[in-house]
Design a protein around this motif. Sequence first.
Motif, PDB file in Angstrom:
ATOM      1  N   ALA A 155       0.848  -1.194   0.000  1.00 25.47           N
ATOM      2  CA  ALA A 155       0.000   0.000   0.000  1.00 25.47           C
ATOM      3  C   ALA A 155       0.877   1.235   0.000  1.00 25.47           C
ATOM      4  O   ALA A 155       2.020   1.186   0.449  1.00 25.47           O
ATOM      5  CB  ALA A 155      -0.895  -0.018   1.234  1.00 25.47           C
ATOM      6  N   CYS A 156       0.327   2.335  -0.497  1.00 28.73           N
ATOM      7  CA  CYS A 156       1.057   3.612  -0.487  1.00 28.73           C
ATOM      8  C   CYS A 156       1.403   3.983   0.960  1.00 28.73           C
ATOM      9  O   CYS A 156       0.529   3.946   1.830  1.00 28.73           O
ATOM     10  CB  CYS A 156       0.190   4.700  -1.127  1.00 28.73           C
ATOM     11  SG  CYS A 156       0.848   6.377  -0.901  1.00 28.73           S
ATOM     12  N   VAL A 157       2.670   4.321   1.217  1.00 29.52           N
ATOM     13  CA  VAL A 157       3.083   4.636   2.592  1.00 29.52           C
ATOM     14  C   VAL A 157       2.476   5.961   3.069  1.00 29.52           C
ATOM     15  O   VAL A 157       2.456   6.248   4.258  1.00 29.52           O
ATOM     16  CB  VAL A 157       4.622   4.694   2.747  1.00 29.52           C
ATOM     17  CG1 VAL A 157       5.257   3.330   2.543  1.00 29.52           C
ATOM     18  CG2 VAL A 157       5.253   5.714   1.818  1.00 29.52           C
ATOM     19  N   VAL A 158       1.969   6.795   2.129  1.00 30.21           N
ATOM     20  CA  VAL A 158       1.405   8.091   2.518  1.00 30.21           C
ATOM     21  C   VAL A 158      -0.106   7.981   2.761  1.00 30.21           C
ATOM     22  O   VAL A 158      -0.599   8.240   3.856  1.00 30.21           O
ATOM     23  CB  VAL A 158       1.703   9.179   1.455  1.00 30.21           C
ATOM     24  CG1 VAL A 158       1.148  10.530   1.887  1.00 30.21           C
ATOM     25  CG2 VAL A 158       3.204   9.269   1.186  1.00 30.21           C
ATOM     26  N   CYS A 159      -0.846   7.549   1.723  1.00 23.03           N
ATOM     27  CA  CYS A 159      -2.302   7.543   1.863  1.00 23.03           C
ATOM     28  C   CYS A 159      -2.871   6.164   2.210  1.00 23.03           C
ATOM     29  O   CYS A 159      -4.033   6.047   2.592  1.00 23.03           O
ATOM     30  CB  CYS A 159      -2.968   8.069   0.581  1.00 23.03           C
ATOM     31  SG  CYS A 159      -2.761   6.969  -0.827  1.00 23.03           S
ATOM     32  N   GLY A 160      -2.061   5.125   2.080  1.00 18.42           N
ATOM     33  CA  GLY A 160      -2.533   3.796   2.464  1.00 18.42           C
ATOM     34  C   GLY A 160      -3.359   3.083   1.411  1.00 18.42           C
ATOM     35  O   GLY A 160      -3.875   1.994   1.661  1.00 18.42           O
ATOM     36  N   MET A 179       4.819   4.307  -3.120  1.00 20.65           N
ATOM     37  CA  MET A 179       4.021   5.534  -3.097  1.00 20.65           C
ATOM     38  C   MET A 179       3.149   5.591  -4.347  1.00 20.65           C
ATOM     39  O   MET A 179       3.584   5.177  -5.429  1.00 20.65           O
ATOM     40  CB  MET A 179       4.938   6.767  -3.080  1.00 20.65           C
ATOM     41  CG  MET A 179       5.704   6.924  -1.783  1.00 20.65           C
ATOM     42  SD  MET A 179       6.934   8.209  -1.967  1.00 20.65           S
ATOM     43  CE  MET A 179       7.204   8.620  -0.244  1.00 20.65           C
ATOM     44  N   CYS A 180       1.942   6.145  -4.201  1.00 21.24           N
ATOM     45  CA  CYS A 180       1.087   6.315  -5.372  1.00 21.24           C
ATOM     46  C   CYS A 180       1.536   7.553  -6.145  1.00 21.24           C
ATOM     47  O   CYS A 180       2.337   8.349  -5.660  1.00 21.24           O
ATOM     48  CB  CYS A 180      -0.375   6.421  -4.946  1.00 21.24           C
ATOM     49  SG  CYS A 180      -0.776   7.947  -4.084  1.00 21.24           S
ATOM     50  N   SER A 181       0.996   7.737  -7.361  1.00 23.49           N
ATOM     51  CA  SER A 181       1.468   8.851  -8.207  1.00 23.49           C
ATOM     52  C   SER A 181       1.105  10.201  -7.600  1.00 23.49           C
ATOM     53  O   SER A 181       1.817  11.182  -7.783  1.00 23.49           O
ATOM     54  CB  SER A 181       0.915   8.707  -9.622  1.00 23.49           C
ATOM     55  OG  SER A 181      -0.488   8.584  -9.580  1.00 23.49           O
ATOM     56  N   ALA A 182       0.006  10.268  -6.820  1.00 21.53           N
ATOM     57  CA  ALA A 182      -0.382  11.544  -6.215  1.00 21.53           C
ATOM     58  C   ALA A 182       0.560  11.933  -5.068  1.00 21.53           C
ATOM     59  O   ALA A 182       0.799  13.111  -4.819  1.00 21.53           O
ATOM     60  CB  ALA A 182      -1.819  11.451  -5.682  1.00 21.53           C
ATOM     61  N   ASP A 183       1.110  10.966  -4.367  1.00 25.08           N
ATOM     62  CA  ASP A 183       1.902  11.248  -3.163  1.00 25.08           C
ATOM     63  C   ASP A 183       3.406  11.133  -3.355  1.00 25.08           C
ATOM     64  O   ASP A 183       4.161  11.486  -2.455  1.00 25.08           O
ATOM     65  CB  ASP A 183       1.509  10.268  -2.042  1.00 25.08           C
ATOM     66  CG  ASP A 183       0.072  10.459  -1.601  1.00 25.08           C
ATOM     67  OD1 ASP A 183      -0.350  11.631  -1.540  1.00 25.08           O
ATOM     68  OD2 ASP A 183      -0.610   9.464  -1.338  1.00 25.08           O
ATOM     69  N   HIS A 184       3.847  10.620  -4.497  1.00 20.10           N
ATOM     70  CA  HIS A 184       5.272  10.264  -4.587  1.00 20.10           C
ATOM     71  C   HIS A 184       6.187  11.482  -4.461  1.00 20.10           C
ATOM     72  O   HIS A 184       5.867  12.569  -4.922  1.00 20.10           O
ATOM     73  CB  HIS A 184       5.559   9.464  -5.864  1.00 20.10           C
ATOM     74  CG  HIS A 184       5.741  10.285  -7.093  1.00 20.10           C
ATOM     75  ND1 HIS A 184       4.710  10.688  -7.891  1.00 20.10           N
ATOM     76  CD2 HIS A 184       6.867  10.774  -7.668  1.00 20.10           C
ATOM     77  CE1 HIS A 184       5.172  11.393  -8.901  1.00 20.10           C
ATOM     78  NE2 HIS A 184       6.481  11.465  -8.785  1.00 20.10           N
TER      79      HIS A 184
END
Length: 227
Positions: A155-160, A179-184
């Motif tokens: 899962a994305c470490v920022v938003c989960g 990380m997802c593309s929005a949070d990377h």
Amino acid sequence: MPLYQDEGVVLRTAKLGEADRIITLLTRDHGKIRAVAKGVRRTKSRFGGRLEPFMRVDVLVAEGRSLDVISQAESISAYAGPICADYAAYTAANVIAETADKLVAGEHERMTMQYRLVLGALNALAKHAHDPNAIGDSYVMRALAIAGWTPRLRACVVCGDPIDAGKAWYFSIPAGGVMCSADHTPESTPMSWNALCQMQALVDGDWGGAGHSSADRRNPPIGGKMG
Ligand SMILES: [Zn+2]
């Protein structure tokens, strides 16, 4: 001097004086130990070739004031022969021994999981069970995981948000995971879905036999979900 018996794998050796060596062993019950093998470099040493890197030995050790002293060593498994005969396996075994030596910092602290992991990896290398590089990489990932450095890959470490095959994903070493593309973050690198699956397989990797450890239970294979 008090004596203790244990079994262990030789991680490295260093010359000492004219004929001795300091042997660094990862043992089953005493964790990492450093002990002197007296006269080991003489042609007619009573230790024979049993205290070379990657050898698995039963040892009797006398506790010394500064360094312990190996009084007996019996060979248990001859991993070293087949490993040293194959350059790729030998290179991977060196990475494994070096990683184990660095990850297990303290001496005389029992590290059963790290010990079993080293045994499993060397056993797999000796049997040519898989590509040596894959065994080495898998060992490092799992050794790090046992030491508490598991990368978060599900899962994305920022938003989960759980990862799925349909989106772009990035991997950040400082953040410790995906990380997802929005949070990377700028330092993260794009990861293909295949590369992510490969990393997960390395973390979960099992070489069979002695390679089993509780890491298998902590990181259940997710092949079904990711496949
Ligand atoms: Zn995110």
